[in-house]
Structures are given as C-alpha cells and as structure tokens.
Design a protein around this motif. Structure first.
Motif, PDB file in Angstrom:
ATOM      1  N   ARG A  77       0.824  -1.213   0.000  1.00 46.97           N
ATOM      2  CA  ARG A  77       0.000   0.000   0.000  1.00 46.97           C
ATOM      3  C   ARG A  77       0.857   1.261   0.000  1.00 46.97           C
ATOM      4  NH1 ARG A  77      -2.830  -2.808   4.017  1.00 46.97           N
ATOM      5  NH2 ARG A  77      -1.932  -1.437   5.612  1.00 46.97           N
ATOM      6  N   ALA A  78       1.936   1.238   0.778  1.00 50.63           N
ATOM      7  CA  ALA A  78       2.738   2.448   0.959  1.00 50.63           C
ATOM      8  C   ALA A  78       3.818   2.626  -0.094  1.00 50.63           C
ATOM      9  CB  ALA A  78       3.380   2.434   2.353  1.00 50.63           C
ATOM     10  N   LEU A  79       4.390   1.516  -0.565  1.00 53.54           N
ATOM     11  CA  LEU A  79       5.557   1.594  -1.447  1.00 53.54           C
ATOM     12  C   LEU A  79       5.279   1.118  -2.865  1.00 53.54           C
ATOM     13  CD1 LEU A  79       8.228   0.192   1.059  1.00 53.54           C
ATOM     14  CD2 LEU A  79       7.733   2.599   0.539  1.00 53.54           C
ATOM     15  N   GLY A  80       4.270   0.279  -3.031  1.00 56.09           N
ATOM     16  CA  GLY A  80       3.972  -0.260  -4.347  1.00 56.09           C
ATOM     17  C   GLY A  80       4.123  -1.772  -4.365  1.00 56.09           C
ATOM     18  N   PRO A  81       3.817  -2.398  -5.494  1.00 55.28           N
ATOM     19  CA  PRO A  81       3.881  -3.853  -5.587  1.00 55.28           C
ATOM     20  C   PRO A  81       5.303  -4.383  -5.502  1.00 55.28           C
ATOM     21  CG  PRO A  81       3.459  -2.885  -7.738  1.00 55.28           C
ATOM     22  CD  PRO A  81       3.344  -1.778  -6.756  1.00 55.28           C
ATOM     23  N   LEU A  82       5.455  -5.486  -4.801  1.00 56.30           N
ATOM     24  CA  LEU A  82       6.764  -6.135  -4.695  1.00 56.30           C
ATOM     25  C   LEU A  82       7.122  -6.824  -6.003  1.00 56.30           C
ATOM     26  CD1 LEU A  82       6.691  -7.882  -1.189  1.00 56.30           C
ATOM     27  CD2 LEU A  82       8.097  -5.929  -1.855  1.00 56.30           C
ATOM     28  N   ASP A  83       8.314  -6.557  -6.482  1.00 55.02           N
ATOM     29  CA  ASP A  83       8.840  -7.244  -7.659  1.00 55.02           C
ATOM     30  C   ASP A  83       9.792  -8.364  -7.278  1.00 55.02           C
ATOM     31  OD1 ASP A  83       7.822  -5.400  -9.861  1.00 55.02           O
ATOM     32  OD2 ASP A  83       8.887  -3.987  -8.569  1.00 55.02           O
ATOM     33  N   MET A  84      10.450  -8.216  -6.129  1.00 53.59           N
ATOM     34  CA  MET A  84      11.461  -9.170  -5.682  1.00 53.59           C
ATOM     35  C   MET A  84      11.353  -9.366  -4.178  1.00 53.59           C
ATOM     36  SD  MET A  84      14.652  -7.447  -7.772  1.00 53.59           S
ATOM     37  CE  MET A  84      14.030  -5.786  -7.437  1.00 53.59           C
ATOM     38  N   ALA A  85      11.627 -10.582  -3.737  1.00 54.97           N
ATOM     39  CA  ALA A  85      11.731 -10.864  -2.309  1.00 54.97           C
ATOM     40  C   ALA A  85      12.989 -11.703  -2.097  1.00 54.97           C
ATOM     41  CB  ALA A  85      10.511 -11.610  -1.798  1.00 54.97           C
ATOM     42  N   VAL A  86      13.789 -11.319  -1.126  1.00 59.21           N
ATOM     43  CA  VAL A  86      15.055 -12.024  -0.856  1.00 59.21           C
ATOM     44  C   VAL A  86      15.067 -12.443   0.606  1.00 59.21           C
ATOM     45  CG1 VAL A  86      17.559 -11.954  -0.960  1.00 59.21           C
ATOM     46  CG2 VAL A  86      16.211 -10.595  -2.588  1.00 59.21           C
ATOM     47  N   HIS A 132       4.184 -11.801 -12.494  1.00 61.29           N
ATOM     48  CA  HIS A 132       5.639 -11.666 -12.556  1.00 61.29           C
ATOM     49  C   HIS A 132       6.198 -11.503 -11.149  1.00 61.29           C
ATOM     50  CE1 HIS A 132       5.843  -7.337 -11.595  1.00 61.29           C
ATOM     51  NE2 HIS A 132       4.692  -7.257 -12.234  1.00 61.29           N
ATOM     52  N   GLY A 133       7.498 -11.769 -11.017  1.00 61.21           N
ATOM     53  CA  GLY A 133       8.172 -11.600  -9.738  1.00 61.21           C
ATOM     54  C   GLY A 133       9.301 -12.594  -9.585  1.00 61.21           C
ATOM     55  N   SER A 134      10.175 -12.313  -8.636  1.00 58.42           N
ATOM     56  CA  SER A 134      11.323 -13.175  -8.386  1.00 58.42           C
ATOM     57  C   SER A 134      11.546 -13.289  -6.888  1.00 58.42           C
ATOM     58  CB  SER A 134      12.578 -12.601  -9.055  1.00 58.42           C
ATOM     59  OG  SER A 134      13.709 -13.410  -8.774  1.00 58.42           O
ATOM     60  N   ILE A 135      11.702 -14.535  -6.421  1.00 57.47           N
ATOM     61  CA  ILE A 135      11.982 -14.821  -5.015  1.00 57.47           C
ATOM     62  C   ILE A 135      13.316 -15.543  -4.945  1.00 57.47           C
ATOM     63  CG2 ILE A 135      11.241 -16.080  -2.958  1.00 57.47           C
ATOM     64  CD1 ILE A 135       8.338 -15.767  -4.016  1.00 57.47           C
ATOM     65  N   VAL A 136      14.226 -15.034  -4.129  1.00 64.39           N
ATOM     66  CA  VAL A 136      15.543 -15.660  -3.962  1.00 64.39           C
ATOM     67  C   VAL A 136      15.761 -15.939  -2.478  1.00 64.39           C
ATOM     68  CG1 VAL A 136      18.025 -15.468  -4.326  1.00 64.39           C
ATOM     69  CG2 VAL A 136      16.450 -14.393  -5.955  1.00 64.39           C
ATOM     70  N   THR A 137      16.102 -17.164  -2.175  1.00 65.89           N
ATOM     71  CA  THR A 137      16.379 -17.566  -0.805  1.00 65.89           C
ATOM     72  C   THR A 137      17.871 -17.828  -0.636  1.00 65.89           C
ATOM     73  OG1 THR A 137      14.187 -18.557  -0.480  1.00 65.89           O
ATOM     74  CG2 THR A 137      15.974 -19.358   0.937  1.00 65.89           C
ATOM     75  N   VAL A 138      18.472 -17.208   0.364  1.00 64.70           N
ATOM     76  CA  VAL A 138      19.866 -17.489   0.680  1.00 64.70           C
ATOM     77  C   VAL A 138      19.894 -18.684   1.624  1.00 64.70           C
ATOM     78  CG1 VAL A 138      21.986 -16.639   1.731  1.00 64.70           C
ATOM     79  CG2 VAL A 138      20.596 -15.117   0.304  1.00 64.70           C
ATOM     80  N   ALA A 139      20.423 -19.796   1.137  1.00 67.63           N
ATOM     81  CA  ALA A 139      20.481 -21.035   1.914  1.00 67.63           C
ATOM     82  C   ALA A 139      21.907 -21.244   2.402  1.00 67.63           C
ATOM     83  CB  ALA A 139      19.988 -22.211   1.072  1.00 67.63           C
ATOM     84  N   SER A 140      22.500 -22.391   2.119  1.00 70.15           N
ATOM     85  CA  SER A 140      23.872 -22.688   2.537  1.00 70.15           C
ATOM     86  C   SER A 140      24.342 -23.942   1.827  1.00 70.15           C
ATOM     87  CB  SER A 140      23.942 -22.905   4.049  1.00 70.15           C
ATOM     88  OG  SER A 140      25.209 -23.427   4.432  1.00 70.15           O
ATOM     89  N   ASN A 141      25.643 -24.024   1.571  1.00 68.06           N
ATOM     90  CA  ASN A 141      26.150 -25.276   1.011  1.00 68.06           C
ATOM     91  C   ASN A 141      26.052 -26.417   2.025  1.00 68.06           C
ATOM     92  OD1 ASN A 141      28.322 -24.698   2.709  1.00 68.06           O
ATOM     93  ND2 ASN A 141      29.867 -24.725   1.096  1.00 68.06           N
ATOM     94  N   ALA A 142      25.835 -26.074   3.297  1.00 65.28           N
ATOM     95  CA  ALA A 142      25.615 -27.107   4.317  1.00 65.28           C
ATOM     96  C   ALA A 142      24.311 -27.856   4.085  1.00 65.28           C
ATOM     97  CB  ALA A 142      25.595 -26.473   5.709  1.00 65.28           C
ATOM     98  N   ALA A 143      23.424 -27.320   3.252  1.00 61.22           N
ATOM     99  CA  ALA A 143      22.175 -28.009   2.926  1.00 61.22           C
ATOM    100  C   ALA A 143      22.421 -29.254   2.089  1.00 61.22           C
ATOM    101  CB  ALA A 143      21.237 -27.065   2.173  1.00 61.22           C
TER     102      ALA A 143
END
Length: 260
Positions: A77-86, A132-143
């Motif tokens: 509402r305040a900033l606009g639609p999310l294009d990316m989530a990290v 449209h949109g992009s979601i990126v999750t920072v995981a780990s090589n330990a996974a």
C-alpha cells in the motif's frame, strides 16, 4: 547507477548486517528500491540513513506469520507492488545432535525454514496475481553436505532449498521465478562466531585449508567469500538476466563442497 532494476521494489529480510546488508547495497546500486527488514532495528535504520529514499527500514520477525502478512500488506500500500523478495534472515545454533536442545532445534527451523515459508508465501501470492516476480532464498552449502555440529542449521537450510524449489514449480506458470543461493564460508558475524581464535588470519587460513577432524574440505579457490560475492549472485537471479532460470540452487562457495 545502473537502470537494470530501476522502478522495482525488493523486500529483503535479515538486512541489518552481513549478506543481507550487502544484498541491499547491490540492489540499490542496480536502481531498485528496497524494503530492508531485520529483527533488530539498528542495522536497517543505518542503511536507510545511508541510502536515503532508496531504502525503507522496518523491523520484522520472520518467524511470525501474522507480522509478515501485515508488513507485506502495508508495504504494497505504501511503497507499491513487490517485484522481488530475498530471504536472508537466518540463525545458527551450533551443537552436536546428542547435545542439541529441543529449543535450539525449533528456533533454528522457525527462522531458517519457517521464515522463508512465511515471506515467500506472502510475496508469491501477490506476485502470482500480477504475473511476474522473483523470489531468492539465501540457503547454505551445508544443505547439501553434512556438517559436524551443524545438524539443525544444515537441515533447516535443506528444507528451505526444497521448499523454494517446490514453490517455484507451483508458481512458474504465473511468471514467478524462485531460486536459491547457497554460500559457503563467508566473512560475516555468523562465520566469526564459529572461529576458535581471535586471529582472523589464522582463522581464515584454517577454513581455507579445511579440517580433517570434522571431515570438512577446504576452499579450492583459496579465499573466504565476501558478502558482496553472495549479493552479486542474488541480484543476478533476481534480475531479468536470469529470466529463464527457476528452481535453481546456485552454490557460491569457492568449490568447497566439490559440488557434492
């Protein structure tokens, strides 16, 4: 400033320091606006002061599903639609399994897996409606490779990786891409907390050379990652340069896992 991400809005969790802070800086450099969130306010408020109206700071506990939904609604509402989530927010409770407490196990999964679920679900619902949109999750090589003393962390990161792939499959037809970046040893406070010496040169050399006692290989490229190395991979996957990449797990670990 590049215009690659100009006009786009990104939500970044765990943005107050380390990899999250570097991700915010990299996104801003590429022209994006960023909603920078963290459990503690100091780091994200400093980012907002540094970057001006390019960064909006908010506190957020990603393990709280209600808080995540409320913040996402407010942001749109305040900033606009999310294009990316990290998803960067994460914790580590280091312990051998026989000594690992129920509380540490639950807390680790609440943030590292539950937080990824809450934020990704909130973002994906809205992105899918818009196509449209992009979601990126920072995981780990330990996974992907067992780590002594890190069972809760490794298992929670493995859960986050597979969750992100499943989400990516479900929303692909809606034009939303979901990927993970899996760092190896990176110069962050979390990494330093694992060191047994205050001598940074000695500690980094030990990590680079590996540790036979814990069945851990070294780093073939001969250096520990800087948070910016991870941020560059995140921004690539979030951008249109990766428009045909989804459900991918990108290892950024200097070859440490020999891509096992």
């Amino acid at each position: 400033m590049s215009a690659e991400l100009a006009g786009r809005l990104a939500l970044v969790t765990g943005a107050g320091r380390g990899i999250g802070e570097a991700v915010v800086a990299a996104l801003v450099e590429q022209g994006a606006r960023v909603l920078a969130t963290d459990l503690l306010p100091d780091g994200v408020e400093a980012l907002a002061a540094q970057h001006g109206d390019r960064v909006t700071a908010r506190t957020l506990d990603v393990s709280d599903a209600v808080a995540v939904e409320a913040l996402t609604d407010h942001a749109e509402r305040a900033l606009g639609p999310l294009d990316m989530a990290v998803n960067v927010a994460g914790i580590m409770r280091s312990s051998h399994v026989v000594d690992l407490t129920d509380e540490d196990w639950a807390a680790t999964f609440a943030v590292n897996a539950g937080g990824v679920f809450h934020v990704s679900r909130a973002a994906a619902r809205r992105m899918a409606e818009r196509g449209h949109g992009s979601i990126v999750t920072v995981a780990s090589n330990a996974a992907g490779v067992p780590r002594s003393g890190m069972a809760a962390y490794a298992a929670s990161k493995a859960a986050a990786v597979m969750f992100t792939k499943c989400l990516g499959l479900e929303v692909a037809a809606s034009g939303v891409r979901c990927n993970t970046v899996s760092p190896g040893s990176t110069l962050t406070d979390m990494q330093r907390a694992l060191w047994t010496t205050a001598d940074e040169t000695a500690a980094t050399r030990h990590v680079i050379e590996g540790d036979l006692a814990t069945y851990r290989t070294g780093i073939p490229l001969g250096r520990i990652a800087d948070p910016a190395d991870i941020a560059d991979a995140v921004v690539f996957l979030a951008s249109d340069r990766a428009r045909h990449i989804t459900m991918h797990d990108l290892y950024v670990d200097g070859g440490a896992t020999l891509r096992a």
